[in-house]
Design a protein around this motif. Structure first.
Motif, short mmCIF file in Angstrom:
data_model
loop_
_atom_site.label_atom_id
_atom_site.label_comp_id
_atom_site.label_asym_id
_atom_site.label_seq_id
_atom_site.Cartn_x
_atom_site.Cartn_y
_atom_site.Cartn_z
N GLY A 167 8.57 -2.26 1.75
CA GLY A 167 9.28 -1.21 2.47
C GLY A 167 9.09 0.13 1.83
N MET A 168 9.72 1.11 2.42
CA MET A 168 9.65 2.47 1.89
C MET A 168 10.91 3.21 2.31
N ILE B 31 -9.62 -3.17 5.76
CA ILE B 31 -8.66 -2.35 5.01
C ILE B 31 -8.64 -0.93 5.56
N GLY B 32 -7.46 -0.38 5.74
CA GLY B 32 -7.34 1.00 6.20
C GLY B 32 -6.02 1.61 5.78
N HIS B 33 -5.84 2.88 6.14
CA HIS B 33 -4.60 3.60 5.83
C HIS B 33 -3.51 3.14 6.79
N LEU B 34 -2.33 2.91 6.25
CA LEU B 34 -1.21 2.51 7.10
C LEU B 34 -0.43 3.74 7.57
N LEU B 35 -0.36 3.89 8.89
CA LEU B 35 0.49 4.92 9.50
C LEU B 35 1.56 4.20 10.33
N GLY C 29 0.50 6.37 2.87
CA GLY C 29 -0.28 6.45 1.64
C GLY C 29 -0.74 5.08 1.16
N ASP C 30 -0.31 4.02 1.87
CA ASP C 30 -0.71 2.66 1.47
C ASP C 30 -1.96 2.23 2.21
N MET C 31 -2.80 1.47 1.51
CA MET C 31 -3.99 0.87 2.13
C MET C 31 -3.65 -0.60 2.40
N GLY D 29 -3.65 -1.56 -1.89
CA GLY D 29 -3.75 -0.41 -2.80
C GLY D 29 -3.14 0.79 -2.12
N ARG D 30 -3.51 1.95 -2.58
CA ARG D 30 -2.94 3.13 -1.94
C ARG D 30 -3.92 4.29 -2.02
#
Ligand code: OOB
Length: 549
Positions: free
Chosen positions: A339-340, A386-390, A420-422, A435-436
């Motif tokens: 979570g964030m 793998i990619g950036h999480l939006l 900012g998380d991958m 990762g991030r």
């Protein structure tokens, strides 16, 4: 916001109207508010124990009475609805009473961690335009009244200080009282209930405005996914001001359900195990290093831990091998939580197959949590890549408080938050954190901004340049390592660590390791980004370590 605006407009989060309508129609936002549900529970569960901590055991009716007394007292002291109040309290019942009181008086808590020190607390107070500070006389040997004095000297707008315990020249929370009929009605459910602190991936922490509607939805829905009901006993082992033990499902989820909240004075087995046995705790959330510590200690303890049903692990990546050890050691259901504080929370479900529980960080709470996994150019990647999480959704913020520059960076034009998380997304929707993309150090769940620490190091007269990176650490997950190019004379590492501490920062931000280097490398220094530089230093260091082993 200037002084003229204060007290006039409650802070609001800005979801576009179409989304407001959609989240209401779907039943996520029900118009509930903190004071509204707490008052109702105080009647429905009047005699049930709500909060246990130290020698205190408050029933739901007592918790509400405490909240109303403190709320009325704060207004009698001259605070006005809409005022922001920095709260820095540890895992003590008063933390919960004070926060509930602030909600009752329509005051807006700003949560600081007990580990934060003057520089950080002053930053929160300034950014939030706070007019009051609540602290404990001391917590874990630190005297917060000293911090309060320094804070008022640095930020005079903080006109009031309230202290749990011996208040010295300040006002004791125990002495607060006032007319109940001066208390306001319930707030607008879409107004901002509190400001949470961001992990601070670039520079200083940002303030996260969360509304009654969105936050209550997140823990109401979490309760269902974490098996929390009126018979549950939820333990807060991590610092209570963290979003994880606060709302995933956290003590607020537990209070919403009519369950019992047990505050552990510390996160280690010594503090927690006796309380688990005594209170028959059913659910607790931990960061990975603690979960491993608990799993090892569980095999040796004489305390009866058999009441534990769900052990949640989150805040940092739990690798599959560690997950196996946790399950073997504690023998209860593992739930991974990714979570964030900005919003999105993912859980493995209690009935997910073992493989998913051990190897993924779960899937979003809501079917209306929109998740995009994209490449560097913003184009969607296929499942498994793998990619950036939006993300965007019914409890993910649309912007930070009072921070246009950060909002420009952190949100897309159509309102998605760049986490900012991958990650990799599986066809089932489960996410695996890989990762991030931002430079912070995730030190046992505490996020440290590389940039923030570099700035403090650079202020030292004998530091020519500094770059702070994360290094894998067997126990902490990651530790911080500062590469420093010294000035004319080389300072001792201990001196630099003391320097950072002396700058008024939380102890967890002091670099774990300092490595002196003559230069930052042969590649066109000055032409590469700080981020690239940090990556190179980190890679070189790990390579050298491997050779040395
Ligand atoms: C929680 O919240 P924050 O705001 O302290 O930190 C959020 C960041 C995430 O963006 C991610 O980088 C990292 O912490 N994180 C994880 C993780 N849980 C959080 N990385 C890998 N695996 C996980 N399970 O840390 C937080 C908020 C609510 C619930 C749980 C954690």
């Amino acid at each position: 916001m200037t002084d003229a605006f204060r007290h006039t407009v409650p802070l609001r989060q800005t979801w576009p109207d179409a989304f407001v309508a959609r989240y209401r129609a779907a039943g996520y936002w029900r118009g509930e508010t903190f004071p509204g549900f707490l008052r109702e529970r105080a009647t429905r569960f009047a005699d049930a124990i709500a909060v246990v901590g130290g020698d205190t055991r408050w029933s739901y009716a007592q918790l509400w009475a405490e909240a109303e007394r403190i709320a009325a007292g704060l207004l009698a002291q001259g605070l006005a609805p809409g005022d922001r109040v920095v709260v820095q309290l540890g895992n003590i019942p008063e933390f919960i009473a004070v926060v509930c009181a602030l909600f009752r008086a329509q005051l807006v808590p700003v949560y600081a961690l007990p580990a934060h020190r003057l520089t950080e607390v002053a930053h929160f107070a300034r950014k939030a335009e706070a007019s009051a500070y609540v602290c404990a006389e001391r917590y874990e040997t630190f005297d917060y009244r000293t911090l309060a004095r320094d804070l008022q000297a640095e930020v005079p707008a903080v006109r009031h200080v309230f202290v749990v315990g011996d208040a010295a020249e300040f006002v004791s929370t125990a002495a607060l009282d006032g007319a109940r009929d001066a208390l306001p009605g319930d707030p607008d459910p879409q107004s901002v209930a509190f400001l949470q602190i961001s992990g601070g991936s670039t520079g200083l922490s940002k303030l996260i405005p969360r509304t009654h509607d969105d936050y209550i939805y997140s823990f109401r829905a979490s309760n269902a996914l974490c098996g929390i009901d009126a018979d549950s006993v939820y333990m807060v082992a991590l610092p209570a001001a963290h979003n994880f033990p606060m709302s995933s499902p956290g003590f607020f989820g537990a209070l919403y359900a009519g369950a019992r909240v047990v505050l552990s004075p510390g996160p280690g087995p010594d503090a927690a195990f006796p309380l688990i046995a005594r209170e028959r705790v059913t659910c607790v959330g931990l960061v990975p290093p603690l979960a491993l510590l608990w799993a090892d200690a569980a095999g040796k303890t004489a305390f009866d831990l058999s009441s534990l049903q769900v052990l949640q692990v989150g805040g940092a990546k739990l690798v599959p091998e560690a997950a196996r050890r946790v399950v073997a050691g504690l023998g209860c259901t593992l739930q991974q939580v990714f979570g964030m504080a900005e919003g999105l929370v993912n859980y493995t479900r209690l009935d997910d197959a073992d493989d998913l529980v051990l190897t993924t960080q779960g899937r979003p709470i809501s079917t209306d949590d929109e998740v995009r996994v994209v490449d560097d150019a913003g184009a969607p990647v296929a499942d498994g890549e793998i990619g950036h999480l939006l993300t965007r959704g019914p409890y993910t913020i649309r912007g930070y408080h009072n921070d246009d520059a950060a909002n420009e960076r952190a949100f897309t034009d159509d309102g998605f938050y760049r986490t900012g998380d991958m990650v990799q997304r599986l066809p089932s929707g489960h996410l695996i954190v890989q990762g991030r993309a931002t430079d912070h150090i995730n030190r046992a769940g505490e996020k440290i901004s590389a940039e923030e620490i570099e700035d403090h190091l650079l202020a030292h007269p004998q530091v020519f340049d500094a770059a702070v990176v994360s290094i894998p650490d067997e126990f902490l997950g990651e530790r911080s390592c500062a590469f420093v190019i010294p000035g004319d004379t080389k300072p001792r590492p201990a001196e630099l660590k003391a320097w950072v501490r002396g700058r008024g920062l939380a102890a967890f931000k002091v670099p774990d390791q300092i490595v002196f280097v003559d230069a930052f490398g042969t590649t066109a220094v000055g032409k590469i980004s700080r981020r690239e530089l940090r990556a190179q230093l980190r890679a070189r260091f790990l390579e050298e370590q491997k050779d040395a082993d």
